[in-house]
Enzyme design. Structure first.
Site, short mmCIF file in Angstrom:
data_model
loop_
_atom_site.label_atom_id
_atom_site.label_comp_id
_atom_site.label_asym_id
_atom_site.label_seq_id
_atom_site.Cartn_x
_atom_site.Cartn_y
_atom_site.Cartn_z
N SER A 124 -19.03 36.28 -16.14
CA SER A 124 -18.82 36.31 -14.69
C SER A 124 -17.74 37.32 -14.27
CB SER A 124 -18.40 34.91 -14.22
OG SER A 124 -17.90 34.93 -12.90
N TYR A 147 -19.97 40.13 -8.54
CA TYR A 147 -19.90 39.82 -7.11
C TYR A 147 -19.45 41.11 -6.45
CZ TYR A 147 -20.34 34.75 -7.43
OH TYR A 147 -20.82 33.48 -7.62
N THR A 173 -25.11 39.09 -8.11
CA THR A 173 -25.39 37.78 -7.52
C THR A 173 -25.52 37.95 -6.01
OG1 THR A 173 -24.24 36.64 -9.28
CG2 THR A 173 -24.50 35.43 -7.22
N LYS A 250 -29.55 38.22 -9.07
CA LYS A 250 -29.51 36.77 -9.33
C LYS A 250 -29.41 36.01 -8.01
CE LYS A 250 -26.74 33.25 -11.72
NZ LYS A 250 -25.95 32.60 -10.68
N HIS A 274 -28.24 28.99 -7.71
CA HIS A 274 -26.83 28.93 -8.09
C HIS A 274 -26.50 27.50 -8.57
CE1 HIS A 274 -23.24 31.69 -7.29
NE2 HIS A 274 -22.64 30.64 -7.79
C1 LIG Z 1 -18.66 26.05 -12.81
C2 LIG Z 1 -19.68 27.06 -12.41
C3 LIG Z 1 -19.29 28.34 -12.07
C4 LIG Z 1 -20.23 29.29 -11.70
N1 LIG Z 1 -19.82 30.57 -11.48
C5 LIG Z 1 -20.74 31.52 -11.20
C6 LIG Z 1 -20.34 32.87 -11.07
O1 LIG Z 1 -19.18 33.22 -11.21
N2 LIG Z 1 -21.31 33.76 -10.77
C7 LIG Z 1 -22.62 33.43 -10.61
O2 LIG Z 1 -23.46 34.28 -10.35
N3 LIG Z 1 -23.03 32.14 -10.77
C8 LIG Z 1 -22.12 31.19 -11.07
N4 LIG Z 1 -22.54 29.90 -11.25
C9 LIG Z 1 -23.98 29.57 -11.20
C10 LIG Z 1 -24.64 29.70 -12.59
O3 LIG Z 1 -24.73 31.05 -12.98
C11 LIG Z 1 -26.06 29.13 -12.62
O4 LIG Z 1 -26.83 29.72 -11.59
C12 LIG Z 1 -26.15 27.62 -12.52
O5 LIG Z 1 -25.01 26.98 -13.03
C13 LIG Z 1 -27.39 27.17 -13.30
O6 LIG Z 1 -27.59 25.84 -13.18
P1 LIG Z 1 -27.20 24.73 -14.30
O7 LIG Z 1 -25.71 24.65 -14.29
O8 LIG Z 1 -27.86 23.54 -13.76
O9 LIG Z 1 -27.75 25.16 -15.64
C14 LIG Z 1 -21.60 28.94 -11.62
C15 LIG Z 1 -22.00 27.63 -11.93
C16 LIG Z 1 -21.06 26.69 -12.33
C17 LIG Z 1 -21.52 25.31 -12.69
C1 LIG Z 2 -16.42 32.51 -5.53
C2 LIG Z 2 -17.38 32.00 -6.50
C3 LIG Z 2 -16.77 31.31 -7.66
C4 LIG Z 2 -17.70 31.06 -8.79
C5 LIG Z 2 -19.03 30.52 -8.43
O1 LIG Z 2 -19.96 31.24 -8.27
C6 LIG Z 2 -19.27 29.11 -8.38
O2 LIG Z 2 -18.32 28.32 -8.44
O3 LIG Z 2 -20.44 28.73 -8.21
#
Ligand SMILES: Cc1cc2nc3c(=O)[nH]c(=O)nc-3n(C[C@H](O)[C@H](O)[C@H](O)COP(=O)(O)O)c2cc1C
Ligand SMILES: CCCCC(=O)C(=O)O
Length: 392
Positions: A124, A147, A173, A250, A274
């Site tokens: 990320s 991002y 994203t 994404k 997401h």
């Molecule tokens: C704690 C956390 C942080 C995340 N941070 C990002 C991020 O920085 N960038 C991003 O594109 N998606 C982020 N996501 C979304 C994940 O890439 C992903 O789309 C999602 O977690 C998939 O679903 P799952 O957790 O049910 O497997 C985040 C998800 C979680 C749970």
């Molecule tokens: C500003 C976004 C922080 C990370 C993220 O994508 C998430 O927490 O789902």
């Protein structure tokens, strides 16, 4: 026949921390017992009423499998390619911010876990280790999630650093021009502990993340300040002209966006809500997958994420046309419970379950998995237990 022994029947894994976790959900139970409740909530939670968060799981449970029999499944081959590069399995790690919230080492541990299986990792923008540190620890393929921030020179510098460090693709994203209201975080006044920061960004772009207040989330405030909510298709063309690295979008959920992306030369799409953390009420990623796959030429590879918790879930996504799936929260659960070894065990379990599902459905290679494998059940998805609510 063996004489009965006096060993007690094994307890349900959820009964006690001494029991080795078996499934990703067991890891969730164990992780929840270890983590600060506000960190657990940040990871587990979704936006709004968490309708989409629950819907991600329900979408998988609605599909049942139509196995073929008497196929030679003595060996099942899980290998495939992603953007032209071989990977050992169609399961990768979704980009997630701040792995050091759950493990002292953080992203470098995660990427070692993926490397042990030769699986894809997407790191990320908001990683708590620098993209260079992560690249040095990687032995499997690595993509960088971006991002797009208001200051374009920050984005440009991340692109150059990714190129120099050997990243093989950029994942933009597109579902977070602003961060959705996540009420768990607002209630908890979620903020980063002082020893964790977005390691890829300089101090000028990291202020305000550490001082929490009830009713606010410092991550949301930070996103409001720095994410470029005016980023459009025209700007994507700018990004396209900036680098020779393949681009992957994404957070695409419609055929229209998919077509527009493919027309601009985007090499890959990740169908995603997401993880139910952005637009609440959005269609489940699995349900959006077929229209996205149908809208783009074969050269544009389509991945999906959200709610993948079992090998049979991977099989269902592949049957609906995904080239691979990404897994988010389960990897953090494994990391929280057992560091790199824990994350590796979670991935290994999913891999082994996928191999089992391929054997039991008579599909020994990825290219034998198609829509004829699926039956969409008229039954409602199984009701979710209160525990499942947090394990979407
Ligand atoms: C704690 C956390 C942080 C995340 N941070 C990002 C991020 O920085 N960038 C991003 O594109 N998606 C982020 N996501 C979304 C994940 O890439 C992903 O789309 C999602 O977690 C998939 O679903 P799952 O957790 O049910 O497997 C985040 C998800 C979680 C749970
Ligand atoms: C500003 C976004 C922080 C990370 C993220 O994508 C998430 O927490 O789902």
């Amino acid at each position: 026949m063996n004489a009965p022994t006096d060993r007690a029947a094994p307890a349900h894994p959820a009964d006690g921390p001494e029991q080795e976790p078996l499934s990703p959900r067991d890891y969730a139970t164990a992780a929840r017992a270890e983590l600060d409740p506000a960190v657990w909530d940040y990871i587990a939670g979704g936006s709004g009423d968490e309708v989409t968060l629950r819907g991600e799981r329900a979408a998988y449970d609605r599909y049942r499998l139509r196995p073929r029999t008497l196929v030679d499944v003595s060996y099942c081959e899980l290998g495939t390619t992603l953007l032209g590069r071989p990977v050992a399995l169609p399961i990768g790690i979704a980009p997630m911010a701040y792995h050091r919230l759950v493990d002292a080492e953080g992203e470098t541990a995660t990427v070692r876990a993926a490397g042990a299986l030769d699986a894809l990792t997407i790191t990320s923008t908001f990683a708590s280790r620098t993209l260079e540190e992560t690249a040095r620890a990687a032995s499997g393929p690595l993509w960088l999630q971006l991002y797009v921030l208001r200051e374009r020179k920050v984005t440009e510098s991340l692109v150059r650093r990714a190129e120099a460090a050997g990243y093989r693709a950029l994942v933009i994203t597109v579902d977070a021009p602003r961060m959705a209201r996540r009420e768990r975080d607002l209630r908890n006044g979620f903020h980063l502990p002082s020893h964790i920061r977005p390691a890829n960004l300089d101090d000028e772009h990291t202020g305000g993340l550490h001082t929490g207040r009830a009713g606010g989330s410092t991550l949301a405030a930070h996103a409001d300040r720095h994410h470029d909510a005016a980023f459009t298709w025209q700007d994507l063309a700018w990004l396209r002209s900036l680098t020779g690295l393949p681009l992957v979008l994404k957070g695409v959920l419609t055929a229209q966006d998919a077509r527009q992306a493919a027309d601009l030369g985007v090499e890959g799409l990740i169908v995603s809500t997401h993880g139910g953390r952005q637009l609440d009420g959005a269609i489940a990623a699995l349900d959006a997958l077929p229209e996205v796959v149908a809208a783009v030429p074969d050269a544009c590879e389509v991945l999906v994420d959200g709610g993948v918790r079992r090998g049979t879930d991977v099989l269902k996504a592949l049957a609906l046309g995904a080239r691979a799936v990404l897994v988010g929260r389960p990897v953090l659960w494994g990391l929280a419970v057992g560091g790199a070894a824990g994350a590796e065990r979670v991935l290994t379990t999913l891999r082994d379950e996928l191999a089992e599902a391929m054997a039991l459905t008579g599909r020994p290679r990825i290219d034998t998995i198609g829509p004829d494998l699926l039956h969409r059940s008229p039954d409602p998805a199984y009701p979710l237990t209160p525990d499942d609510r947090d394990m979407a």
